[in-house]
Design a protein around this motif. Structure first.
Motif, PDB file in Angstrom:
ATOM      1  N   THR A  61      -3.890  10.949   0.982  1.00  0.00           N
ATOM      2  CA  THR A  61      -4.252   9.787   1.788  1.00  0.00           C
ATOM      3  C   THR A  61      -3.616   8.525   1.225  1.00  0.00           C
ATOM      4  O   THR A  61      -3.528   8.358   0.005  1.00  0.00           O
ATOM      5  CB  THR A  61      -5.783   9.619   1.789  1.00  0.00           C
ATOM      6  OG1 THR A  61      -6.385  10.743   2.453  1.00  0.00           O
ATOM      7  CG2 THR A  61      -6.197   8.361   2.521  1.00  0.00           C
ATOM      8  N   LEU A  62      -3.183   7.655   2.135  1.00  0.00           N
ATOM      9  CA  LEU A  62      -2.727   6.321   1.772  1.00  0.00           C
ATOM     10  C   LEU A  62      -3.225   5.338   2.825  1.00  0.00           C
ATOM     11  O   LEU A  62      -3.413   5.716   3.983  1.00  0.00           O
ATOM     12  CB  LEU A  62      -1.207   6.243   1.702  1.00  0.00           C
ATOM     13  CG  LEU A  62      -0.505   6.795   0.471  1.00  0.00           C
ATOM     14  CD1 LEU A  62       1.006   6.743   0.658  1.00  0.00           C
ATOM     15  CD2 LEU A  62      -0.902   6.029  -0.781  1.00  0.00           C
ATOM     16  N   ARG A  63      -3.394   4.105   2.413  1.00  0.00           N
ATOM     17  CA  ARG A  63      -3.764   3.045   3.351  1.00  0.00           C
ATOM     18  C   ARG A  63      -2.765   1.908   3.218  1.00  0.00           C
ATOM     19  O   ARG A  63      -2.651   1.305   2.146  1.00  0.00           O
ATOM     20  CB  ARG A  63      -5.169   2.530   3.073  1.00  0.00           C
ATOM     21  CG  ARG A  63      -5.693   1.565   4.137  1.00  0.00           C
ATOM     22  CD  ARG A  63      -6.947   0.872   3.673  1.00  0.00           C
ATOM     23  NE  ARG A  63      -7.660   0.204   4.742  1.00  0.00           N
ATOM     24  CZ  ARG A  63      -8.488  -0.816   4.540  1.00  0.00           C
ATOM     25  NH1 ARG A  63      -8.685  -1.284   3.315  1.00  0.00           N
ATOM     26  NH2 ARG A  63      -9.125  -1.351   5.569  1.00  0.00           N
ATOM     27  N   LEU A  64      -2.059   1.639   4.278  1.00  0.00           N
ATOM     28  CA  LEU A  64      -1.111   0.534   4.309  1.00  0.00           C
ATOM     29  C   LEU A  64      -1.795  -0.711   4.852  1.00  0.00           C
ATOM     30  O   LEU A  64      -2.681  -0.615   5.711  1.00  0.00           O
ATOM     31  CB  LEU A  64       0.088   0.879   5.179  1.00  0.00           C
ATOM     32  CG  LEU A  64       0.848   2.153   4.843  1.00  0.00           C
ATOM     33  CD1 LEU A  64       2.053   2.302   5.771  1.00  0.00           C
ATOM     34  CD2 LEU A  64       1.266   2.183   3.402  1.00  0.00           C
ATOM     35  N   GLY A 109       0.780  -1.238   0.000  1.00  0.00           N
ATOM     36  CA  GLY A 109       0.000   0.000   0.000  1.00  0.00           C
ATOM     37  C   GLY A 109       0.806   1.279   0.000  1.00  0.00           C
ATOM     38  O   GLY A 109       0.232   2.363  -0.049  1.00  0.00           O
ATOM     39  N   GLY A 110       2.120   1.186   0.056  1.00  0.00           N
ATOM     40  CA  GLY A 110       2.925   2.386   0.017  1.00  0.00           C
ATOM     41  C   GLY A 110       2.880   3.040  -1.356  1.00  0.00           C
ATOM     42  O   GLY A 110       2.354   2.479  -2.314  1.00  0.00           O
ATOM     43  N   GLY A 111       3.434   4.246  -1.439  1.00  0.00           N
ATOM     44  CA  GLY A 111       3.469   4.945  -2.710  1.00  0.00           C
ATOM     45  C   GLY A 111       3.804   6.405  -2.513  1.00  0.00           C
ATOM     46  O   GLY A 111       4.275   6.810  -1.450  1.00  0.00           O
ATOM     47  N   SER A 112       3.562   7.170  -3.566  1.00  0.00           N
ATOM     48  CA  SER A 112       3.828   8.606  -3.529  1.00  0.00           C
ATOM     49  C   SER A 112       2.518   9.364  -3.547  1.00  0.00           C
ATOM     50  O   SER A 112       1.590   9.002  -4.282  1.00  0.00           O
ATOM     51  CB  SER A 112       4.678   9.002  -4.736  1.00  0.00           C
ATOM     52  OG  SER A 112       5.942   8.395  -4.683  1.00  0.00           O
ATOM     53  N   VAL A 113       2.460  10.422  -2.769  1.00  0.00           N
ATOM     54  CA  VAL A 113       1.238  11.212  -2.657  1.00  0.00           C
ATOM     55  C   VAL A 113       1.600  12.654  -2.363  1.00  0.00           C
ATOM     56  O   VAL A 113       2.677  12.924  -1.809  1.00  0.00           O
ATOM     57  CB  VAL A 113       0.326  10.619  -1.560  1.00  0.00           C
ATOM     58  CG1 VAL A 113       0.968  10.751  -0.187  1.00  0.00           C
ATOM     59  CG2 VAL A 113      -1.055  11.228  -1.581  1.00  0.00           C
ATOM     60  N   GLN A 147      -4.465   3.571   8.123  1.00  0.00           N
ATOM     61  CA  GLN A 147      -5.065   4.614   7.299  1.00  0.00           C
ATOM     62  C   GLN A 147      -4.356   5.921   7.614  1.00  0.00           C
ATOM     63  O   GLN A 147      -4.335   6.358   8.762  1.00  0.00           O
ATOM     64  CB  GLN A 147      -6.563   4.738   7.605  1.00  0.00           C
ATOM     65  CG  GLN A 147      -7.264   5.845   6.851  1.00  0.00           C
ATOM     66  CD  GLN A 147      -7.388   5.547   5.368  1.00  0.00           C
ATOM     67  OE1 GLN A 147      -7.593   4.407   4.967  1.00  0.00           O
ATOM     68  NE2 GLN A 147      -7.269   6.590   4.550  1.00  0.00           N
ATOM     69  N   ASP A 163      -4.193   9.847   6.742  1.00  0.00           N
ATOM     70  CA  ASP A 163      -4.860  11.003   6.156  1.00  0.00           C
ATOM     71  C   ASP A 163      -4.036  12.264   6.423  1.00  0.00           C
ATOM     72  O   ASP A 163      -3.179  12.290   7.299  1.00  0.00           O
ATOM     73  CB  ASP A 163      -6.255  11.164   6.755  1.00  0.00           C
ATOM     74  CG  ASP A 163      -7.152   9.964   6.497  1.00  0.00           C
ATOM     75  OD1 ASP A 163      -7.960   9.619   7.384  1.00  0.00           O
ATOM     76  OD2 ASP A 163      -7.046   9.370   5.399  1.00  0.00           O
ATOM     77  N   VAL A 199       6.765   5.167   1.730  1.00  0.00           N
ATOM     78  CA  VAL A 199       5.760   6.215   1.615  1.00  0.00           C
ATOM     79  C   VAL A 199       6.488   7.531   1.372  1.00  0.00           C
ATOM     80  O   VAL A 199       7.374   7.913   2.141  1.00  0.00           O
ATOM     81  CB  VAL A 199       4.904   6.320   2.897  1.00  0.00           C
ATOM     82  CG1 VAL A 199       4.010   7.562   2.838  1.00  0.00           C
ATOM     83  CG2 VAL A 199       4.065   5.062   3.072  1.00  0.00           C
TER      84      VAL A 199
END
Length: 122
Positions: A16-19, A7-11, A78, A80, A119
């Protein structure tokens, strides 16, 4: 016990991301940690099996939520209102120790670890 994060990534900031953390065997306490380059590892949140107690570091309180799905042996984070300072590699960890009074505070000892997921907030 094997732990696998996803669930990681760039934002962008404010995003918002959810691991997710898959556990081969659900242990009593599970927690999320993070480590940024050049910084010490930081405990972010902890949760006891059955959701009886949760712990949050002050740096994420009100923005991050830890939860679980015991039937699937999954633990989630989660995230936010992400900030650039949240950029780090996030690790899922677990222990069979029952840190009941501290609600699975990550500052206790955890002995099962995942490989981490990156992240990036920028």
């Amino acid at each position: 016990v094997q732990l696998v994060e996803s669930g990681g990534g760039s934002v962008q900031p404010g995003g918002t991301l959810r691991l997710a953390c898959t556990q081969s065997i659900r242990k009593y306490c599970a927690a999320w940690f993070r480590q940024a380059p050049g910084k010490e590892r930081e405990g972010v949140a902890g949760i006891s099996a059955g959701g009886g107690g949760t712990y949050y570091a002050d740096s994420v309180k009100g923005r991050f939520t830890i939860s679980e799905d015991n039937a699937k042996s999954m633990v989630y984070l989660q995230m936010d209102s992400l900030k650039p300072e949240d950029t780090a590699t996030y690790f899922c960890a677990a222990t069979g120790m029952r840190y009941v009074s501290t609600r699975c505070d990550p500052r206790n000892e955890y002995n099962y670890w995942g490989q981490g997921t990156q992240v990036t907030v920028s």
